[in-house]
Design an enzyme around this catalytic site. Structure first.
Site, mmCIF file in Angstrom:
data_model
loop_
_atom_site.group_PDB
_atom_site.id
_atom_site.type_symbol
_atom_site.label_atom_id
_atom_site.label_comp_id
_atom_site.label_asym_id
_atom_site.label_seq_id
_atom_site.Cartn_x
_atom_site.Cartn_y
_atom_site.Cartn_z
ATOM 1 N N ALA A 107 0.997 -1.537 0.110
ATOM 2 C CA ALA A 107 0.055 0.092 -0.364
ATOM 3 C C ALA A 107 0.707 1.109 0.181
ATOM 4 O O ALA A 107 1.989 0.890 0.527
ATOM 5 C CB ALA A 107 -0.700 -0.013 1.286
ATOM 6 N N GLY A 150 0.949 -4.537 1.238
ATOM 7 C CA GLY A 150 -0.314 -5.251 0.246
ATOM 8 C C GLY A 150 -0.190 -5.841 -0.599
ATOM 9 O O GLY A 150 -1.050 -6.388 -1.209
ATOM 10 N N GLU A 153 -0.420 -9.234 -0.406
ATOM 11 C CA GLU A 153 -2.179 -9.533 -0.168
ATOM 12 C C GLU A 153 -2.488 -9.488 -1.637
ATOM 13 O O GLU A 153 -2.817 -9.909 -1.567
ATOM 14 C CB GLU A 153 -2.498 -8.203 0.898
ATOM 15 C CG GLU A 153 -1.736 -9.306 2.103
ATOM 16 C CD GLU A 153 -2.107 -7.482 2.946
ATOM 17 O OE1 GLU A 153 -2.421 -7.718 4.039
ATOM 18 O OE2 GLU A 153 -2.067 -6.159 2.248
ATOM 19 N N GLU A 173 5.062 -4.977 7.256
ATOM 20 C CA GLU A 173 3.724 -4.331 8.072
ATOM 21 C C GLU A 173 4.455 -3.257 9.499
ATOM 22 O O GLU A 173 4.308 -1.998 9.960
ATOM 23 C CB GLU A 173 2.297 -3.700 7.706
ATOM 24 C CG GLU A 173 1.638 -3.529 6.654
ATOM 25 C CD GLU A 173 2.241 -5.306 5.883
ATOM 26 O OE1 GLU A 173 2.370 -5.423 6.211
ATOM 27 O OE2 GLU A 173 0.565 -5.394 4.925
HETATM 28 C C1 LIG Z 1 -0.746 -1.713 5.559
HETATM 29 C C2 LIG Z 1 -0.186 -1.807 3.784
HETATM 30 C C3 LIG Z 1 1.014 -1.561 3.654
HETATM 31 O O1 LIG Z 1 1.173 -2.535 2.582
HETATM 32 S S1 LIG Z 1 2.443 -0.655 4.119
HETATM 33 C C4 LIG Z 1 3.406 -0.999 3.112
HETATM 34 C C5 LIG Z 1 4.384 -2.059 3.141
HETATM 35 N N1 LIG Z 1 5.130 -2.424 2.207
HETATM 36 C C6 LIG Z 1 6.578 -1.763 2.565
HETATM 37 O O2 LIG Z 1 7.033 -0.920 3.368
HETATM 38 C C7 LIG Z 1 7.654 -1.626 1.280
HETATM 39 C C8 LIG Z 1 7.787 -0.477 1.800
HETATM 40 N N2 LIG Z 1 9.069 -0.068 0.385
HETATM 41 C C9 LIG Z 1 10.295 -0.725 0.642
HETATM 42 O O3 LIG Z 1 10.865 -0.886 1.755
HETATM 43 C C10 LIG Z 1 11.807 -0.373 -0.928
HETATM 44 O O4 LIG Z 1 10.997 0.126 -1.249
HETATM 45 C C11 LIG Z 1 11.806 -1.605 -1.929
HETATM 46 C C12 LIG Z 1 13.126 -3.328 -0.065
HETATM 47 C C13 LIG Z 1 10.419 -1.994 -1.529
HETATM 48 C C14 LIG Z 1 13.087 -1.398 -2.329
HETATM 49 O O5 LIG Z 1 13.835 -0.656 -2.400
HETATM 50 P P1 LIG Z 1 14.783 0.432 -3.307
HETATM 51 O O6 LIG Z 1 16.333 0.867 -2.289
HETATM 52 O O7 LIG Z 1 15.151 -1.466 -4.069
HETATM 53 O O8 LIG Z 1 13.753 1.015 -3.325
HETATM 54 P P2 LIG Z 1 13.376 2.558 -2.565
HETATM 55 O O9 LIG Z 1 13.105 2.388 -1.711
HETATM 56 O O10 LIG Z 1 14.482 3.665 -3.466
HETATM 57 O O11 LIG Z 1 12.008 2.807 -3.530
HETATM 58 C C15 LIG Z 1 12.386 3.362 -5.468
HETATM 59 C C16 LIG Z 1 10.414 4.207 -4.928
HETATM 60 O O12 LIG Z 1 9.213 3.757 -4.830
HETATM 61 C C17 LIG Z 1 8.925 3.925 -3.142
HETATM 62 N N3 LIG Z 1 7.984 3.239 -2.617
HETATM 63 C C18 LIG Z 1 8.862 2.024 -2.733
HETATM 64 N N4 LIG Z 1 7.428 1.473 -1.739
HETATM 65 C C19 LIG Z 1 7.104 1.917 -1.371
HETATM 66 C C20 LIG Z 1 5.133 2.439 -1.053
HETATM 67 N N5 LIG Z 1 5.126 0.620 -0.443
HETATM 68 N N6 LIG Z 1 4.707 2.964 -0.944
HETATM 69 C C21 LIG Z 1 4.630 4.189 -1.386
HETATM 70 N N7 LIG Z 1 6.103 4.616 -1.477
HETATM 71 C C22 LIG Z 1 7.002 3.132 -2.422
HETATM 72 C C23 LIG Z 1 9.707 5.057 -2.721
HETATM 73 O O13 LIG Z 1 10.189 5.540 -2.084
HETATM 74 C C24 LIG Z 1 11.111 5.859 -3.597
HETATM 75 O O14 LIG Z 1 10.308 6.667 -4.057
HETATM 76 P P3 LIG Z 1 11.289 7.558 -4.320
HETATM 77 O O15 LIG Z 1 10.448 8.875 -5.259
HETATM 78 O O16 LIG Z 1 12.406 7.571 -4.411
HETATM 79 O O17 LIG Z 1 11.851 8.626 -2.616
#
Ligand SMILES: C=CC(=O)SCCNC(=O)CCNC(=O)[C@H](O)C(C)(C)COP(=O)(O)OP(=O)(O)OC[C@H]1O[C@@H](n2cnc3c(N)ncnc32)[C@H](O)[C@@H]1OP(=O)(O)O
Length: 299
Positions: A107, A150, A153, A173
């Site tokens: 998400a 998500g 999921e 999460e």
């Molecule tokens: C409640 C339900 C849920 O689903 S909560 C979300 C659960 N998911 C996460 O916690 C994963 C979050 N993401 C990460 O941990 C990392 O992005 C990664 C491990 C998936 C990949 O890491 P990497 O270093 O390869 O990439 P970046 O972290 O630089 O990500 C690129 C770009 O995508 C944005 N982003 C990634 N995941 C999300 C997200 N879930 N929501 C919003 N944005 C996300 C990240 O912020 C980067 O964008 P930037 O503009 O450069 O900040």
């Protein structure tokens, strides 16, 4: 006999389409999501028909800069596409995929960051998410890269999961101070067992495609660049069967998660009887005895 016919026919109808659409529209309104529905173009998705007979709907999550983070707009578009494919009589099965780097990283954290309890509970956040799990036509998830939160999921809401060799599945999460909200604490333990599910949701770590295969979360693992094609091939096989009987079969398997064994067996038997009220059951058995391919009419 009439009752059985009605039962069989109910598997072909896009039931509760109106209520689903109403719910999705109300989510759009609440979160001010604007999309030009008339153009048929999507901001966050690529939508194609695939297969030799163009009977497979391919939906590609297309928000690469955010690793396909599942923002409200994306989930509303996904619900719309599912409705469209549901109504398309030429489509028998769907494939849902993302990019090589990410199926979906969960998400949208940035979108959720400032929301309050009143925002999420009062405005029924995640209401559009249940549409995928309710889809009548089977959906195969073709997962490469991150399937987190998500993302994991929505993969689990699909009926079959194929993974690319570098796919990673997890529910991180807990690291954000929250818990899964769309099946991570409910579907995951049913699939991989309590111990592994508990480890994943409490530590926020992820598992590889090989471990997901071993645990039963995915049914097959393929090289990264073939997983979508393999999913399409399987979807074509499913699409070549009677759509009505496929829907009945999917419903029966899904009941096994909700029911005791005895209730499930009873449900299965009734659905099995129901297939005898269809033309396709007659055609399938007749084709076998006449040593020819069945010509199903979805009736
Ligand atoms: C409640 C339900 C849920 O689903 S909560 C979300 C659960 N998911 C996460 O916690 C994963 C979050 N993401 C990460 O941990 C990392 O992005 C990664 C491990 C998936 C990949 O890491 P990497 O270093 O390869 O990439 P970046 O972290 O630089 O990500 C690129 C770009 O995508 C944005 N982003 C990634 N995941 C999300 C997200 N879930 N929501 C919003 N944005 C996300 C990240 O912020 C980067 O964008 P930037 O503009 O450069 O900040």
């Amino acid at each position: 006999m009439a009752a059985l016919r009605n039962l069989a026919a109910s598997f072909c109808k896009p039931t509760s389409l109106l209520s689903r659409t109403a719910s999705v529209l109300s989510v759009s309104a609440r979160y001010n999501i604007v999309r030009c529905m008339s153009t048929g173009k999507y901001e966050y998705l690529l939508v194609e028909k695939k297969g030799a007979k163009e009977n497979v709907g391919l939906i590609t999550l297309n928000r690469p800069k955010a690793l396909n983070a599942l923002c409200d707009g994306l989930m509303v578009e996904l619900a719309d596409v599912l409705d469209d494919f549901d109504k398309d009589e030429g489509i028998g099965c769907l494939v849902l995929t993302g990019s090589t780097r990410a199926f979906a990283a969960g998400a949208d954290i940035k979108e959720m960051q400032d929301r309050t309890f009143q925002d999420v509970a009062g405005k029924n956040f995640l209401s559009a998410w249940s549409r995928l799990a309710a889809n009548k036509k089977p959906v195969i998830a073709a997962v490469n890269g991150h399937a987190l939160g998500g993302g994991c999921e929505i993969a689990m809401m699909c009926d079959i999961i194929y993974a690319g060799e570098k796919a990673k599945f997890g529910q991180p999460e807990i690291l954000l101070g929250t818990i899964p909200g769309a099946g991570g604490t409910q579907r995951l333990p049913r699939v991989v067992g309590k111990s592994l599910a508990m480890e994943l949701v409490l530590t926020g770590t992820s598992i590889s495609a090989a471990d997901a295969l071993n645990a039963g979360l995915v049914s097959k693992v393929y090289p990264v660049d073939t997983v979508v094609d393999e999913a399409i091939k399987t979807a074509e096989k499913i699409s070549s069967n009677s759509k009505m009987i496929v829907a009945m079969c999917k419903e029966a398997v899904n009941r096994s998660y909700e029911n005791t064994l005895q209730e499930g067996l009873l449900f299965e038997k009734k659905i099995f009887y129901g297939t005898f009220a269809t033309n396709d059951r007659k055609e399938g058995m007749t084709a076998f005895t006449e040593k020819r391919k069945a010509n199903f009419t979805d009736s």
